[in-house]
Design a protein around this motif. Sequence first.
Motif, PDB file in Angstrom:
ATOM      1  N   ALA A   1       0.713  -1.293   0.118  1.00 55.14           N
ATOM      2  CA  ALA A   1       0.171   0.035  -0.051  1.00 55.14           C
ATOM      3  C   ALA A   1       0.796   1.180  -0.126  1.00 55.14           C
ATOM      4  O   ALA A   1       0.692   2.118  -0.897  1.00 55.14           O
ATOM      5  N   GLY A   2       1.978   1.350   0.806  1.00 53.98           N
ATOM      6  CA  GLY A   2       2.788   2.364   0.937  1.00 53.98           C
ATOM      7  C   GLY A   2       3.465   2.529  -0.382  1.00 53.98           C
ATOM      8  O   GLY A   2       3.748   3.731  -0.681  1.00 53.98           O
ATOM      9  N   LEU A   3       4.042   1.646  -0.965  1.00 51.43           N
ATOM     10  CA  LEU A   3       4.680   1.650  -2.422  1.00 51.43           C
ATOM     11  C   LEU A   3       3.829   2.345  -3.198  1.00 51.43           C
ATOM     12  O   LEU A   3       4.147   3.213  -4.176  1.00 51.43           O
ATOM     13  N   ALA A   4       2.496   1.735  -3.404  1.00 54.49           N
ATOM     14  CA  ALA A   4       1.616   2.086  -4.408  1.00 54.49           C
ATOM     15  C   ALA A   4       1.119   3.465  -4.120  1.00 54.49           C
ATOM     16  O   ALA A   4       0.885   4.331  -5.098  1.00 54.49           O
ATOM     17  N   ALA A   5       1.412   4.377  -2.871  1.00 55.81           N
ATOM     18  CA  ALA A   5       0.855   5.635  -2.632  1.00 55.81           C
ATOM     19  C   ALA A   5       2.149   6.361  -2.701  1.00 55.81           C
ATOM     20  O   ALA A   5       1.964   7.662  -2.535  1.00 55.81           O
ATOM     21  N   GLY A   6       3.360   5.900  -3.126  1.00 54.10           N
ATOM     22  CA  GLY A   6       4.549   6.548  -3.409  1.00 54.10           C
ATOM     23  C   GLY A   6       5.115   7.267  -2.056  1.00 54.10           C
ATOM     24  O   GLY A   6       5.799   8.063  -2.086  1.00 54.10           O
ATOM     25  N   GLU A   7       4.812   6.227  -1.104  1.00 49.96           N
ATOM     26  CA  GLU A   7       5.522   6.600   0.383  1.00 49.96           C
ATOM     27  C   GLU A   7       6.878   6.303   0.282  1.00 49.96           C
ATOM     28  O   GLU A   7       7.956   6.765   1.067  1.00 49.96           O
ATOM     29  N   ALA A   8       7.188   5.422  -0.671  1.00 48.45           N
ATOM     30  CA  ALA A   8       8.724   5.002  -0.608  1.00 48.45           C
ATOM     31  C   ALA A   8       8.969   4.787  -2.115  1.00 48.45           C
ATOM     32  O   ALA A   8       7.826   4.307  -3.051  1.00 48.45           O
ATOM     33  N   GLU A   9      10.078   4.757  -2.886  1.00 42.32           N
ATOM     34  CA  GLU A   9      10.317   4.305  -4.317  1.00 42.32           C
ATOM     35  C   GLU A   9      10.321   2.928  -4.337  1.00 42.32           C
ATOM     36  O   GLU A   9       9.935   2.321  -5.459  1.00 42.32           O
ATOM     37  N   ALA A  10      11.227   2.199  -3.314  1.00 47.21           N
ATOM     38  CA  ALA A  10      11.342   0.686  -3.330  1.00 47.21           C
ATOM     39  C   ALA A  10      11.109   0.310  -2.099  1.00 47.21           C
ATOM     40  O   ALA A  10      11.093   1.058  -0.883  1.00 47.21           O
ATOM     41  N   GLY A  11      10.954  -1.050  -2.100  1.00 43.84           N
ATOM     42  CA  GLY A  11      10.602  -1.621  -0.625  1.00 43.84           C
ATOM     43  C   GLY A  11      11.040  -3.165  -0.592  1.00 43.84           C
ATOM     44  O   GLY A  11      10.755  -3.709  -1.548  1.00 43.84           O
ATOM     45  N   GLU A  12      11.162  -3.649   0.571  1.00 43.02           N
ATOM     46  CA  GLU A  12      11.395  -4.962   0.658  1.00 43.02           C
ATOM     47  C   GLU A  12      10.324  -5.463   1.685  1.00 43.02           C
ATOM     48  O   GLU A  12      10.359  -4.930   2.748  1.00 43.02           O
ATOM     49  N   ALA A  13       9.763  -6.678   1.181  1.00 47.60           N
ATOM     50  CA  ALA A  13       8.704  -7.150   2.150  1.00 47.60           C
ATOM     51  C   ALA A  13       9.082  -8.853   1.906  1.00 47.60           C
ATOM     52  O   ALA A  13       9.385  -9.291   1.073  1.00 47.60           O
ATOM     53  N   ILE A  14       8.516  -9.706   3.239  1.00 51.18           N
ATOM     54  CA  ILE A  14       8.587 -11.083   3.053  1.00 51.18           C
ATOM     55  C   ILE A  14       7.299 -11.311   2.426  1.00 51.18           C
ATOM     56  O   ILE A  14       6.300 -10.878   2.316  1.00 51.18           O
ATOM     57  N   MET A  15       7.330 -12.387   1.279  1.00 51.47           N
ATOM     58  CA  MET A  15       6.371 -12.825   0.187  1.00 51.47           C
ATOM     59  C   MET A  15       5.241 -13.183   1.066  1.00 51.47           C
ATOM     60  O   MET A  15       3.999 -13.011   0.570  1.00 51.47           O
ATOM     61  N   THR A  16       5.456 -14.184   2.261  1.00 56.84           N
ATOM     62  CA  THR A  16       4.530 -14.784   3.021  1.00 56.84           C
ATOM     63  C   THR A  16       3.359 -13.673   3.496  1.00 56.84           C
ATOM     64  O   THR A  16       2.461 -13.922   4.088  1.00 56.84           O
ATOM     65  N   GLY A  17       3.884 -12.461   3.694  1.00 52.16           N
ATOM     66  CA  GLY A  17       2.980 -11.480   4.204  1.00 52.16           C
ATOM     67  C   GLY A  17       2.214 -10.559   3.067  1.00 52.16           C
ATOM     68  O   GLY A  17       1.299  -9.770   3.438  1.00 52.16           O
ATOM     69  N   LEU A  18       2.405 -11.318   1.747  1.00 52.42           N
ATOM     70  CA  LEU A  18       1.790 -10.380   0.763  1.00 52.42           C
ATOM     71  C   LEU A  18       0.363 -11.210   0.336  1.00 52.42           C
ATOM     72  O   LEU A  18       0.003 -10.950  -0.977  1.00 52.42           O
ATOM     73  N   VAL A  19       0.168 -12.269   0.861  1.00 51.30           N
ATOM     74  CA  VAL A  19      -0.608 -13.274   0.448  1.00 51.30           C
ATOM     75  C   VAL A  19      -2.230 -12.688  -0.083  1.00 51.30           C
ATOM     76  O   VAL A  19      -3.022 -13.180  -1.020  1.00 51.30           O
ATOM     77  N   LYS A  20      -2.533 -11.675   0.709  1.00 50.84           N
ATOM     78  CA  LYS A  20      -3.905 -11.004   0.672  1.00 50.84           C
ATOM     79  C   LYS A  20      -3.842 -10.657  -0.810  1.00 50.84           C
ATOM     80  O   LYS A  20      -4.675 -10.702  -1.676  1.00 50.84           O
ATOM     81  N   GLU A  21      -2.821  -9.835  -1.412  1.00 52.97           N
ATOM     82  CA  GLU A  21      -2.734  -8.994  -2.541  1.00 52.97           C
ATOM     83  C   GLU A  21      -2.203 -10.162  -3.660  1.00 52.97           C
ATOM     84  O   GLU A  21      -2.601 -10.097  -4.822  1.00 52.97           O
ATOM     85  N   LEU A  22      -1.261 -11.183  -3.173  1.00 53.58           N
ATOM     86  CA  LEU A  22      -0.666 -11.938  -4.206  1.00 53.58           C
ATOM     87  C   LEU A  22      -0.584 -13.148  -3.683  1.00 53.58           C
ATOM     88  O   LEU A  22       0.064 -13.797  -3.088  1.00 53.58           O
ATOM     89  N   PRO A  23      -1.731 -14.164  -3.824  1.00 55.12           N
ATOM     90  CA  PRO A  23      -1.922 -15.428  -3.310  1.00 55.12           C
ATOM     91  C   PRO A  23      -0.713 -16.315  -3.536  1.00 55.12           C
ATOM     92  O   PRO A  23      -0.426 -17.184  -2.737  1.00 55.12           O
ATOM     93  N   LEU A  24      -0.096 -16.336  -4.743  1.00 53.87           N
ATOM     94  CA  LEU A  24       0.822 -17.178  -5.170  1.00 53.87           C
ATOM     95  C   LEU A  24       2.032 -16.763  -4.396  1.00 53.87           C
ATOM     96  O   LEU A  24       3.061 -17.968  -4.270  1.00 53.87           O
ATOM     97  N   ALA A  25       2.249 -15.931  -3.640  1.00 52.79           N
ATOM     98  CA  ALA A  25       3.384 -15.642  -2.689  1.00 52.79           C
ATOM     99  C   ALA A  25       3.303 -16.623  -1.778  1.00 52.79           C
ATOM    100  O   ALA A  25       4.125 -17.036  -1.042  1.00 52.79           O
TER     101      ALA A  25
END
Length: 328
Positions: free
Chosen positions: A78-102
């Motif tokens: 959400a923060g990257l999409a809103a431009g609050e940072a240009e780049a970001g690192e996240a653990i993939m298992t934390g992104l399953v809501k948006e990215l089920p295959l992660a």
Amino acid sequence: MLDRRQSCAWLAGALAAGPAWGGNPAQAWRLATGYRADSLHGLNLQQFAAELAQASQGALRITLRPEGSLLPLGRMLAGLAAGEAEAGEAIMTGLVKELPLAGADSVPFIVRSYADARRLWRHQRPLIEAPLAARGLRVLMAVPWPPQGLFSRKPIQGIEDLRGLAMRTYNSTTERIAQLLGARAVDLPMIQVGQAVAEGRLDTMITSAVTGVENKVWGGLKHFYPVNAWFPKNLLLVREQAFARLDDSTRAQVLQAASAAEARGWAASERAAQASVDTLRAKGMQIEPVSTELAQALRRLGEKFSLEWVRSAGPDANQLFIAYFTQT
Ligand code: PCA
């Protein structure tokens, strides 16, 4: 005409912009991560930034913003999409809501080695790139954590020994695993694990040996069972808009530095997997295989989790596993 003072200011600005003078102005990216700057992934990201600053001769400056100081892991997309940072690192298992295959990253006992993890990533990458591109985000690389093992305050003989224990979790997937094990989930970011262990708030957790080392958990957790349950990966993303603002040669340098950082990160992770278990042992922790009974129970829970995951992630999840199991 510019007067002397104006032209000096103009020249200073052009010089600060570096070699991109005449082309694109120098770019600064904030790289947000939820992890520490001196951790396994953080060191790799710092090197990535340093290499790019040098290769681009200052046309791209990347500043690491660690420990959730700019964006917590839970708000990375959400923060990257809103431009609050240009780049970001996240653990993939934390992104399953948006990215089920992660979520394939935390299906237990599917990935058994770094070679397996590489194969999974090869098949998974295109499937997560597409939905991220739709959000204006580009995948630069993914680097795995060492395999996930079971830490515990007391010896664990069978699955019933985990019942009711305070088990540290770090997102919805690990929370579900705790539930399946009958433990009580205690959600905590990695950077707070050391303190929680020292205060006696955790009885058990499933994470990598390197995370145990970074948080010096040996004061409270005396047992480590290297069950190699899964190999979660951290994903490095950049806003497509920020990437597009670079000139052609800097863009190529970013891709090249990312691919070098990916290779370096995988090698460092594999080295850390061994070295960190040695450190836990040297600090007095008992490192033991789990009992046959516990291994079987864990495997059954893994199968249950796997079915749940395939159901929730949809047909692409089947496709991913078929490709993973049948292709190189
Ligand atoms: N360490 C991170 C994620 C996986 C790992 O090994 C953590 O414990 O939060």
